[in-house]
Design a protein around this motif. Structure first.
Motif, PDB file in Angstrom:
ATOM      1  N   ILE A   2       5.522   2.589   6.806  1.00 38.50           N
ATOM      2  CA  ILE A   2       4.949   2.300   5.499  1.00 38.50           C
ATOM      3  C   ILE A   2       4.691   0.797   5.362  1.00 38.50           C
ATOM      4  CG2 ILE A   2       5.337   2.334   3.007  1.00 38.50           C
ATOM      5  CD1 ILE A   2       4.754   5.069   4.180  1.00 38.50           C
ATOM      6  N   LYS A   3       3.438   0.451   5.069  1.00 34.15           N
ATOM      7  CA  LYS A   3       3.062  -0.952   4.892  1.00 34.15           C
ATOM      8  C   LYS A   3       2.793  -1.310   3.444  1.00 34.15           C
ATOM      9  CE  LYS A   3       1.016  -1.491   9.500  1.00 34.15           C
ATOM     10  NZ  LYS A   3      -0.222  -1.866  10.241  1.00 34.15           N
ATOM     11  N   LEU A   4       2.571  -0.307   2.599  1.00 36.11           N
ATOM     12  CA  LEU A   4       2.275  -0.548   1.186  1.00 36.11           C
ATOM     13  C   LEU A   4       2.960   0.495   0.329  1.00 36.11           C
ATOM     14  CD1 LEU A   4       0.611  -1.829  -1.184  1.00 36.11           C
ATOM     15  CD2 LEU A   4      -1.205  -0.188  -0.614  1.00 36.11           C
ATOM     16  N   ILE A   5       3.613   0.019  -0.725  1.00 37.61           N
ATOM     17  CA  ILE A   5       4.183   0.903  -1.742  1.00 37.61           C
ATOM     18  C   ILE A   5       3.442   0.657  -3.043  1.00 37.61           C
ATOM     19  CG2 ILE A   5       6.207   1.298  -3.188  1.00 37.61           C
ATOM     20  CD1 ILE A   5       7.915   0.941  -0.724  1.00 37.61           C
ATOM     21  N   VAL A 147      -3.396  -2.511 -10.230  1.00 38.02           N
ATOM     22  CA  VAL A 147      -4.609  -1.742 -10.501  1.00 38.02           C
ATOM     23  C   VAL A 147      -4.410  -0.956 -11.796  1.00 38.02           C
ATOM     24  CG1 VAL A 147      -6.267  -0.056  -9.641  1.00 38.02           C
ATOM     25  CG2 VAL A 147      -5.045  -1.539  -8.023  1.00 38.02           C
ATOM     26  N   CYS A 148      -5.343  -1.132 -12.725  1.00 35.77           N
ATOM     27  CA  CYS A 148      -5.277  -0.474 -14.023  1.00 35.77           C
ATOM     28  C   CYS A 148      -6.339   0.615 -14.114  1.00 35.77           C
ATOM     29  CB  CYS A 148      -5.482  -1.496 -15.137  1.00 35.77           C
ATOM     30  SG  CYS A 148      -4.297  -2.872 -15.058  1.00 35.77           S
ATOM     31  N   SER A 149      -6.149   1.512 -15.063  1.00 28.08           N
ATOM     32  CA  SER A 149      -7.055   2.654 -15.155  1.00 28.08           C
ATOM     33  C   SER A 149      -8.484   2.239 -15.475  1.00 28.08           C
ATOM     34  CB  SER A 149      -6.551   3.646 -16.197  1.00 28.08           C
ATOM     35  OG  SER A 149      -6.436   3.028 -17.466  1.00 28.08           O
ATOM     36  N   ALA A 165      -5.732  -0.030  -4.679  1.00 27.56           N
ATOM     37  CA  ALA A 165      -4.584  -0.855  -4.297  1.00 27.56           C
ATOM     38  C   ALA A 165      -4.575  -1.092  -2.786  1.00 27.56           C
ATOM     39  CB  ALA A 165      -3.279  -0.190  -4.740  1.00 27.56           C
ATOM     40  N   MET A 166      -4.917  -0.057  -2.028  1.00 29.83           N
ATOM     41  CA  MET A 166      -5.003  -0.211  -0.568  1.00 29.83           C
ATOM     42  C   MET A 166      -6.058  -1.248  -0.205  1.00 29.83           C
ATOM     43  SD  MET A 166      -4.768   3.794   0.621  1.00 29.83           S
ATOM     44  CE  MET A 166      -5.164   3.396   2.337  1.00 29.83           C
ATOM     45  N   ASP A 173      -4.980   2.647   6.263  1.00 33.55           N
ATOM     46  CA  ASP A 173      -4.510   3.960   6.709  1.00 33.55           C
ATOM     47  C   ASP A 173      -3.620   4.578   5.638  1.00 33.55           C
ATOM     48  OD1 ASP A 173      -3.456   6.174   8.005  1.00 33.55           O
ATOM     49  OD2 ASP A 173      -3.138   5.124   9.908  1.00 33.55           O
ATOM     50  N   VAL A 174      -4.012   5.732   5.091  1.00 31.78           N
ATOM     51  CA  VAL A 174      -3.212   6.375   4.048  1.00 31.78           C
ATOM     52  C   VAL A 174      -1.831   6.781   4.555  1.00 31.78           C
ATOM     53  CG1 VAL A 174      -5.190   7.180   2.706  1.00 31.78           C
ATOM     54  CG2 VAL A 174      -4.260   8.631   4.524  1.00 31.78           C
TER      55      VAL A 174
END
Length: 230
Positions: A2-5, A147-149, A165-166, A173-174
């Motif tokens: 995991i690289k991003l949360i 990131v907002c709606s 966000a990615m 990569d998901v």
């Protein structure tokens, strides 16, 4: 690896004392329709303007653009008053978890059903800011993306905020992304985005209610993410 949360805000990383529920219900009821706690919960985690329109319609009202916009402005007014009276705080262990994850090279993003103005005010109260932005105290939490709606075409359960966000964090990569949240809409968005979906029990829903949705893990809170990824 995991690289991003990507974490939700209210109820997942931030304790705002349930005020968003009260503000959402009240602004809808002030249009002349009734709500129920169950109906409001169903729209937690979603874009707030979309939620207001849906709740007005569900209550038998007519959700014209003018009515929805007026109710949305009232929602923000109520929420600002509530936050002034009872300031939000970070949920237990969240800041330590974020610092630990960042020390391991994991990037941290926040996604939210709040509009940009509400989210930025909330983050300023906590002293959290974007990495490299120079905002907030030196010891505050640094984020790689918020990131907002209203930054995307549709809020949760659409996957757009997670994918945005990615993009902002530079992760393609998901399979390298985990999304955590306290609502069913958070889990639906994570599944729709193709990332690891984690429910946390720091919101209104219990384990059984979250586990009824497709997911990968259910944790007590975001504070447990470092151990999960350990």
């Amino acid at each position: 690896m995991i690289k991003l949360i990507a974490c939700d805000m209210a109820g997942t990383t931030i304790d705002e004392h349930g005020d968003v529920y009260v503000a959402l219900a009240r602004c809808v009821e002030e249009t002349g329709v009734a709500t129920t706690p169950e109906a409001v919960q169903e729209w937690m985690g979603a874009d707030k303007a979309e939620a207001i329109a849906a709740l007005i319609t569900r209550g038998g009202g007519v959700a014209t653009p003018e009515i929805v916009q007026a109710a949305f402005l009232r929602f923000k007014e109520l929420l600002a008053d509530f936050y002034e009276q009872n300031p939000p705080v970070a949920l237990d262990g969240v800041e330590d978890a974020f610092r630990e994850l960042r020390s391991r090279g994991v990037k941290i993003a926040l996604t939210t059903g709040f509009s940009r103005d509400v989210a930025e005010s909330l983050l300023a109260r906590l002293g959290w800011g974007l990495a490299g932005s120079g905002k907030g105290p030196d010891d505050g939490i640094r984020l790689d993306a918020v990131v907002c709606s209203d930054d995307v075409a549709a809020g949760r359960p659409a996957p757009h905020m997670i994918h945005r966000a990615m993009e902002l964090a530079g992760v393609a990569d998901v399979r390298e992304v985990l999304a955590a949240g306290d609502t069913t809409n958070d889990l639906k968005a994570a599944i729709n985005a193709g990332v690891t979906a984690v429910g946390v029990l720091t919101g209104k829903l219990g384990r059984e209610e979250l586990a009824a949705q497709p997911h990968h893990h259910i944790l007590v809170g975001v504070k447990d993410l470092p151990a999960l990824l350990g």
